[in-house]
Write an enzyme that holds these catalytic residues in place. Sequence first.
Site, PDB file in Angstrom:
ATOM      1  N   LYS A   1      48.232  45.226  34.396  1.00  0.00           N
ATOM      2  CA  LYS A   1      47.507  44.207  33.645  1.00  0.00           C
ATOM      3  C   LYS A   1      47.636  42.850  34.349  1.00  0.00           C
ATOM      4  O   LYS A   1      48.504  42.646  35.202  1.00  0.00           O
ATOM      5  CB  LYS A   1      48.057  44.075  32.221  1.00  0.00           C
ATOM      6  CG  LYS A   1      47.785  45.279  31.322  1.00  0.00           C
ATOM      7  CD  LYS A   1      46.311  45.381  30.974  1.00  0.00           C
ATOM      8  CE  LYS A   1      46.066  46.540  30.015  1.00  0.00           C
ATOM      9  NZ  LYS A   1      46.283  47.841  30.654  1.00  0.00           N
TER      10      LYS A   1
ATOM     11  N   SER B   1      40.734  49.860  31.872  1.00  0.00           N
ATOM     12  CA  SER B   1      40.893  48.520  31.303  1.00  0.00           C
ATOM     13  C   SER B   1      40.823  47.410  32.343  1.00  0.00           C
ATOM     14  O   SER B   1      40.746  46.243  31.981  1.00  0.00           O
ATOM     15  CB  SER B   1      42.229  48.414  30.547  1.00  0.00           C
ATOM     16  OG  SER B   1      43.304  48.313  31.447  1.00  0.00           O
TER      17      SER B   1
END
Length: 229
Positions: A188, A150
Amino acid sequence: MLTRKQLELLDFIKTRMDRDGVPPSFDEMKEALDLKSKSGIHRLITALEERGFIRRLAHRARALEIVKLPEAMEKPGFTPRVIAGSKVDAPKAALPVQALVDAMELPVMGRIAAGVPIEAIAEVSHHIAVPGSMLSGRGHHYALEVKGDSMIEAGINDGDIVVIREQSTADNGDIVVALVEEQEATLKRFRRKGGMIALEAANPAYETRLFPDHAVRVQGRLVGLIRTY
């Protein structure tokens, strides 16, 4: 070979046991090594135990046993010292100590998800040598193996090792280790939006996830990356 902090902790434990007959508490160790949290002490103790320098005794509080000492500490006349609370600011022109050494060993604290969050892992799996210039500031650092894709548009691939500076705050745009609802850890990009926290992927295949402020706890900020080809 022990890191500086590992050596300081081992010497502090030995000094206190020689003086009092019992090991110091985790709070005393944290204060002596000027760490912000006891989790750093847990990691140092685990590393010393894995290397065979200390042993934790089961079913006894504060029960540590020193199994062996590094060769340097056993030489006559060598007395390493741990001085608590006596740090002074370095001259403005001085480089951080970490930048002046060739490498420093960091604990690899398992895997971190760069995808859907996975269960947080806080056990040392092994150690890795990291260039001193990669370490940011004076804080405690650790490493994590990335699992998932991701963050590929930020240059972070599956299987990479990320170097993390332990801290509990982040600025918008920082790539952080975030603990979600005290159960799942993920890597993230961090953004605060009012009373919400957005954890953004760097891959259009993944949606940005929004959480209430209280549901996300920053564990550290990305400061470096190591890739094996």
